[in-house]
Design an enzyme around this catalytic site. Sequence first.
Site, PDB file in Angstrom:
ATOM      1  N   THR A  21       0.827  -1.208   0.000  1.00  0.00           N
ATOM      2  CA  THR A  21       0.000   0.000   0.000  1.00  0.00           C
ATOM      3  C   THR A  21       0.861   1.256   0.000  1.00  0.00           C
ATOM      4  OG1 THR A  21      -0.088   0.125   2.418  1.00  0.00           O
ATOM      5  CG2 THR A  21      -1.779  -1.188   1.334  1.00  0.00           C
ATOM      6  N   ASP A  22       0.208   2.388  -0.345  1.00  0.00           N
ATOM      7  CA  ASP A  22       0.875   3.676  -0.209  1.00  0.00           C
ATOM      8  C   ASP A  22      -0.036   4.591   0.598  1.00  0.00           C
ATOM      9  OD1 ASP A  22      -1.082   4.794  -1.893  1.00  0.00           O
ATOM     10  OD2 ASP A  22       0.157   4.578  -3.669  1.00  0.00           O
ATOM     11  N   GLN A  23       0.365   5.836   0.760  1.00  0.00           N
ATOM     12  CA  GLN A  23      -0.394   6.698   1.679  1.00  0.00           C
ATOM     13  C   GLN A  23      -1.756   7.105   1.127  1.00  0.00           C
ATOM     14  OE1 GLN A  23       2.347   9.968   2.299  1.00  0.00           O
ATOM     15  NE2 GLN A  23       1.079  11.305   1.050  1.00  0.00           N
TER      16      GLN A  23
END
Lengths: 151, 151, 151, 151
Positions: A21-23
């Site tokens: 995941t990323d932000q």
Amino acid sequence: MRRRQDGRAVGTKIRVRYADTDQMGVVYYANYLVWFEVGRNAFFRNMGESYRRLEEAGLLLPVVEAVCRYLHPARYEDVVTVTTWLERLTVARLTFQYEISRGDTLLATGHTVHAFLGKEGRPVNVKKRFPELWAKLLPCVRMPEPARCGR
Amino acid sequence: MRRRQDGRAVGTKIRVRYADTDQMGVVYYANYLVWFEVGRNAFFRNMGESYRRLEEAGLLLPVVEAVCRYLHPARYEDVVTVTTWLERLTVARLTFQYEISRGDTLLATGHTVHAFLGKEGRPVNVKKRFPELWAKLLPCVRMPEPARCGR
Amino acid sequence: MRRRQDGRAVGTKIRVRYADTDQMGVVYYANYLVWFEVGRNAFFRNMGESYRRLEEAGLLLPVVEAVCRYLHPARYEDVVTVTTWLERLTVARLTFQYEISRGDTLLATGHTVHAFLGKEGRPVNVKKRFPELWAKLLPCVRMPEPARCGR
Amino acid sequence: MRRRQDGRAVGTKIRVRYADTDQMGVVYYANYLVWFEVGRNAFFRNMGESYRRLEEAGLLLPVVEAVCRYLHPARYEDVVTVTTWLERLTVARLTFQYEISRGDTLLATGHTVHAFLGKEGRPVNVKKRFPELWAKLLPCVRMPEPARCGR
């Protein structure tokens, strides 16, 4: 979107990791290309082959083109299915096509084009140099008429 | 291969990490998409913007399409240049184009298409909702005639 | 927290990428180990060496232990400094120590222990087999008395 | 090396991806920390929990310390087992321990220490704020006497 895979397509499941995941709270876009690789590996295993063994036998399949279209985001802990099939095959190149889905939702589609290279980095004619692999790959190419691919 | 960038293109340098390589001894193909992201960030900074600030202001630019063509491999400790420019801009989407090179050797080319989304995940008309950003982006789009982009 | 580095420590800057973040909005914990690697590379370059050349000369430095302590999160677009120094050196192993900081804020500390291996995967006595490297490394080990390390 | 896990340990299998390897032909060292995360997720699922749901309920478990010791390298297409157990638990922190093995060969061991934080980023007393989670975690802590953990 019409699903184009048929009996020659191979599905494999992946659980989304936190690392993926990323932000934005969704899977980072480059990671779909890693999942495509997981799909290719599953495709080779289903065929009774292994990409590791191909490399050990002196055949490399570097990627020369990669394309991904992102329709819906995948999220942490989702279980996604990568469906992989062989779209095109010549003595010099092959094209894998991919669909990534979560249940009935198609998340992404894409393809990768690979060259056949020998260990020394030069193009090889896979039909001549690896006739057994060629014989296994050929019936797996997606075509209108039915065919039997893999085990 | 003709280089298509001009004065509106922004270059940024990246040193290849051991982490970027795979057992073929070259950079793993998905990592080029990470480098494209580094290129986009540099493009925004050059424009006097920051993607972090855009997100904080409520604008997301998720990738809807990514394409990469691989011409020559990058290797550990190479210093590569990512050159990024804005190829297309509409009120709903933008397209970045990239070239990755090592010295005079073009290693890869590609593009990414991004949608303009609000925090709530719905499409936004960037010209209406973020007119200052629009005014900065517009002169950066690659066009035949000269224009002044960024600082 | 007292900073322990001195003149033998080498600093290098890294801008946090979107790819580095996870859905907690901070840098994913495994990526700090990638930054440690960037620190080691900078250390070798500062010494007039290159890890690529060492590998080409037949010396591998696989990691046998890695430790990281996380004090404050790094975030997207932060510019962090990785400070690296050689904490211990024997003929069989070396230990790098790292500090990752953003301005005056120490974000993380850690170390990696590496074995000296030959291409064939067996331990080598680095002092005997690579005396020039040994001569460069020795004055870089952190010690109470002043010493001159690198160029 | 004595294996320390018992009935409270949870095993999960991972197939090594090409993306995981580096040019040394083995898995890059930072990726073991990603596998630790896969192990933690499996541990929570086995307990009838999900880290995603914990986050949605407002509990974060950021890593404050990570340690890995590398004994033997993992290679492409290996199927490795991550065995995870809860080594320590207080109202403020927990420690997971991990073993990564391929068949009978222990490849790596390590641990991660996590703080219990609320959404606002402040420490929370997990026993008070999340008593149901506490009741599930407590019998899973490795202890000399037998206990029943998970489903």
